[in-house]
Write a protein that holds these residues in place. Structure first.
Motif, PDB file in Angstrom:
ATOM      1  N   HIS A   1       0.838  -1.198   0.000  1.00 52.53           N
ATOM      2  CA  HIS A   1       0.000   0.000   0.000  1.00 52.53           C
ATOM      3  C   HIS A   1       0.872   1.248   0.000  1.00 52.53           C
ATOM      4  CE1 HIS A   1       0.827   0.791   4.281  1.00 52.53           C
ATOM      5  NE2 HIS A   1       0.826  -0.523   4.394  1.00 52.53           N
ATOM      6  N   PRO A   2       0.316   2.374  -0.496  1.00 48.70           N
ATOM      7  CA  PRO A   2       1.060   3.632  -0.454  1.00 48.70           C
ATOM      8  C   PRO A   2       1.238   4.087   0.996  1.00 48.70           C
ATOM      9  CG  PRO A   2      -0.916   3.804  -1.820  1.00 48.70           C
ATOM     10  CD  PRO A   2      -0.975   2.506  -1.141  1.00 48.70           C
ATOM     11  N   ILE A   3       2.298   4.819   1.240  1.00 52.86           N
ATOM     12  CA  ILE A   3       2.584   5.279   2.600  1.00 52.86           C
ATOM     13  C   ILE A   3       1.907   6.610   2.897  1.00 52.86           C
ATOM     14  CG2 ILE A   3       4.462   6.065   4.101  1.00 52.86           C
ATOM     15  CD1 ILE A   3       6.094   3.805   3.123  1.00 52.86           C
ATOM     16  N   ASN A   4       1.604   7.397   1.864  1.00 49.28           N
ATOM     17  CA  ASN A   4       0.967   8.695   2.120  1.00 49.28           C
ATOM     18  C   ASN A   4      -0.249   8.899   1.218  1.00 49.28           C
ATOM     19  OD1 ASN A   4       1.857  10.054  -0.386  1.00 49.28           O
ATOM     20  ND2 ASN A   4       3.891   9.773   0.504  1.00 49.28           N
ATOM     21  N   SER A   5      -1.084   9.838   1.590  1.00 50.80           N
ATOM     22  CA  SER A   5      -2.353  10.034   0.887  1.00 50.80           C
ATOM     23  C   SER A   5      -2.158  10.604  -0.516  1.00 50.80           C
ATOM     24  CB  SER A   5      -3.290  10.927   1.701  1.00 50.80           C
ATOM     25  OG  SER A   5      -2.706  12.183   1.917  1.00 50.80           O
ATOM     26  N   VAL A   6      -1.122  11.381  -0.745  1.00 50.21           N
ATOM     27  CA  VAL A   6      -0.878  11.936  -2.085  1.00 50.21           C
ATOM     28  C   VAL A   6      -0.582  10.805  -3.069  1.00 50.21           C
ATOM     29  CG1 VAL A   6       0.673  13.392  -3.453  1.00 50.21           C
ATOM     30  CG2 VAL A   6      -0.126  14.176  -1.225  1.00 50.21           C
ATOM     31  N   THR A   7       0.258   9.871  -2.655  1.00 50.21           N
ATOM     32  CA  THR A   7       0.581   8.731  -3.517  1.00 50.21           C
ATOM     33  C   THR A   7      -0.657   7.877  -3.758  1.00 50.21           C
ATOM     34  OG1 THR A   7       2.856   8.742  -2.725  1.00 50.21           O
ATOM     35  CG2 THR A   7       2.096   6.726  -3.786  1.00 50.21           C
ATOM     36  N   ARG A   8      -1.448   7.635  -2.712  1.00 47.32           N
ATOM     37  CA  ARG A   8      -2.683   6.859  -2.872  1.00 47.32           C
ATOM     38  C   ARG A   8      -3.620   7.545  -3.860  1.00 47.32           C
ATOM     39  NH1 ARG A   8      -5.794   2.838  -0.806  1.00 47.32           N
ATOM     40  NH2 ARG A   8      -4.341   2.339   0.846  1.00 47.32           N
ATOM     41  N   GLU A   9      -3.784   8.853  -3.739  1.00 47.70           N
ATOM     42  CA  GLU A   9      -4.666   9.590  -4.651  1.00 47.70           C
ATOM     43  C   GLU A   9      -4.175   9.509  -6.086  1.00 47.70           C
ATOM     44  OE1 GLU A   9      -4.793  13.487  -2.884  1.00 47.70           O
ATOM     45  OE2 GLU A   9      -5.876  12.729  -1.124  1.00 47.70           O
ATOM     46  N   ASN A  10      -2.855   9.604  -6.303  1.00 47.02           N
ATOM     47  CA  ASN A  10      -2.303   9.500  -7.657  1.00 47.02           C
ATOM     48  C   ASN A  10      -2.537   8.114  -8.246  1.00 47.02           C
ATOM     49  OD1 ASN A  10      -1.362  12.142  -7.834  1.00 47.02           O
ATOM     50  ND2 ASN A  10       0.641  11.621  -6.996  1.00 47.02           N
ATOM     51  N   ILE A  11      -2.275   7.076  -7.460  1.00 48.26           N
ATOM     52  CA  ILE A  11      -2.497   5.705  -7.932  1.00 48.26           C
ATOM     53  C   ILE A  11      -3.975   5.499  -8.243  1.00 48.26           C
ATOM     54  CG2 ILE A  11      -2.484   3.272  -7.220  1.00 48.26           C
ATOM     55  CD1 ILE A  11       0.135   3.901  -5.692  1.00 48.26           C
ATOM     56  N   GLN A  12      -4.848   5.946  -7.359  1.00 47.64           N
ATOM     57  CA  GLN A  12      -6.284   5.778  -7.578  1.00 47.64           C
ATOM     58  C   GLN A  12      -6.738   6.522  -8.832  1.00 47.64           C
ATOM     59  OE1 GLN A  12      -9.275   5.270  -4.449  1.00 47.64           O
ATOM     60  NE2 GLN A  12     -10.019   7.306  -5.027  1.00 47.64           N
ATOM     61  N   ARG A  13      -6.265   7.745  -9.025  1.00 45.02           N
ATOM     62  CA  ARG A  13      -6.648   8.530 -10.210  1.00 45.02           C
ATOM     63  C   ARG A  13      -6.236   7.808 -11.491  1.00 45.02           C
ATOM     64  NH1 ARG A  13      -3.514  11.392 -13.100  1.00 45.02           N
ATOM     65  NH2 ARG A  13      -1.942  11.628 -11.473  1.00 45.02           N
ATOM     66  N   ILE A  14      -4.992   7.332 -11.544  1.00 50.33           N
ATOM     67  CA  ILE A  14      -4.494   6.656 -12.745  1.00 50.33           C
ATOM     68  C   ILE A  14      -5.267   5.361 -12.995  1.00 50.33           C
ATOM     69  CG2 ILE A  14      -2.485   5.432 -13.671  1.00 50.33           C
ATOM     70  CD1 ILE A  14      -0.798   7.683 -12.250  1.00 50.33           C
ATOM     71  N   ILE A  15      -5.528   4.587 -11.949  1.00 55.31           N
ATOM     72  CA  ILE A  15      -6.268   3.332 -12.104  1.00 55.31           C
ATOM     73  C   ILE A  15      -7.695   3.603 -12.566  1.00 55.31           C
ATOM     74  CG2 ILE A  15      -7.325   1.428 -10.800  1.00 55.31           C
ATOM     75  CD1 ILE A  15      -4.685   1.242  -9.239  1.00 55.31           C
ATOM     76  N   LEU A  16      -8.379   4.559 -11.957  1.00 58.21           N
ATOM     77  CA  LEU A  16      -9.772   4.827 -12.336  1.00 58.21           C
ATOM     78  C   LEU A  16      -9.864   5.402 -13.744  1.00 58.21           C
ATOM     79  CD1 LEU A  16     -11.318   6.098  -8.984  1.00 58.21           C
ATOM     80  CD2 LEU A  16     -11.338   3.782  -9.964  1.00 58.21           C
ATOM     81  N   GLU A  17      -8.888   6.207 -14.176  1.00 57.12           N
ATOM     82  CA  GLU A  17      -8.860   6.681 -15.561  1.00 57.12           C
ATOM     83  C   GLU A  17      -8.701   5.505 -16.520  1.00 57.12           C
ATOM     84  OE1 GLU A  17      -5.705   9.577 -15.720  1.00 57.12           O
ATOM     85  OE2 GLU A  17      -6.906  11.102 -14.688  1.00 57.12           O
ATOM     86  N   SER A  18      -7.822   4.569 -16.184  1.00 59.23           N
ATOM     87  CA  SER A  18      -7.618   3.384 -17.031  1.00 59.23           C
ATOM     88  C   SER A  18      -8.867   2.512 -17.054  1.00 59.23           C
ATOM     89  CB  SER A  18      -6.419   2.576 -16.537  1.00 59.23           C
ATOM     90  OG  SER A  18      -5.240   3.326 -16.668  1.00 59.23           O
ATOM     91  N   TYR A  19      -9.540   2.403 -15.919  1.00 56.79           N
ATOM     92  CA  TYR A  19     -10.778   1.625 -15.851  1.00 56.79           C
ATOM     93  C   TYR A  19     -11.845   2.256 -16.751  1.00 56.79           C
ATOM     94  CZ  TYR A  19     -15.191  -0.177 -14.079  1.00 56.79           C
ATOM     95  OH  TYR A  19     -16.443  -0.723 -13.984  1.00 56.79           O
ATOM     96  N   GLU A  20     -11.989   3.568 -16.685  1.00 56.71           N
ATOM     97  CA  GLU A  20     -12.986   4.254 -17.529  1.00 56.71           C
ATOM     98  C   GLU A  20     -12.686   4.026 -19.011  1.00 56.71           C
ATOM     99  OE1 GLU A  20     -15.750   5.711 -16.498  1.00 56.71           O
ATOM    100  OE2 GLU A  20     -15.302   5.484 -14.379  1.00 56.71           O
ATOM    101  N   LYS A  21     -11.421   4.052 -19.400  1.00 57.73           N
ATOM    102  CA  LYS A  21     -11.049   3.766 -20.793  1.00 57.73           C
ATOM    103  C   LYS A  21     -11.398   2.328 -21.157  1.00 57.73           C
ATOM    104  CE  LYS A  21      -7.265   7.074 -21.036  1.00 57.73           C
ATOM    105  NZ  LYS A  21      -5.798   7.232 -21.028  1.00 57.73           N
ATOM    106  N   ALA A  22     -11.145   1.398 -20.227  1.00 57.02           N
ATOM    107  CA  ALA A  22     -11.430  -0.019 -20.481  1.00 57.02           C
ATOM    108  C   ALA A  22     -12.920  -0.246 -20.689  1.00 57.02           C
ATOM    109  CB  ALA A  22     -10.911  -0.878 -19.333  1.00 57.02           C
TER     110      ALA A  22
END
Length: 90
Positions: A62-83
């Protein structure tokens, strides 16, 4: 840290899980089994976890800080929407 690849497996079964995702970081490290889940407030990600002896689930990675978690979540959800726009494989 750069996420250099995202692979989305859409889930069509009943339930709240919408996809299972693998991400590659810096072309060198992979995290599998990140879940995209439909919650009351919209989509979110759940990091890979396992059940402990006390019955609680604990994240394996898991990410250690909330900024990293938010970045990972944003990139994953953008990829999911494209899929979602891609035709279903047969």
């Amino acid at each position: 840290m750069q996420i250099t690849d995202v692979r989305v497996r859409k889930i069509t079964k009943e339930g709240k899980m919408r996809a299972i995702v693998s991400i590659t970081i810096d072309d060198e490290f992979v995290i599998h089994d990140i879940k995209v889940i439909e919650g009351e407030k919209g989509l979110f990600i759940a990091m890979p976890s396992k059940k402990a002896t006390d019955g609680e689930y604990r994240d394996i990675a898991h990410p250690i800080n909330s900024v990293t978690r938010e970045n990972i979540q944003r990139i994953i959800l953008e990829s999911y929407e494209k899929a979602l726009l891609e035709p279903e494989e047969e």
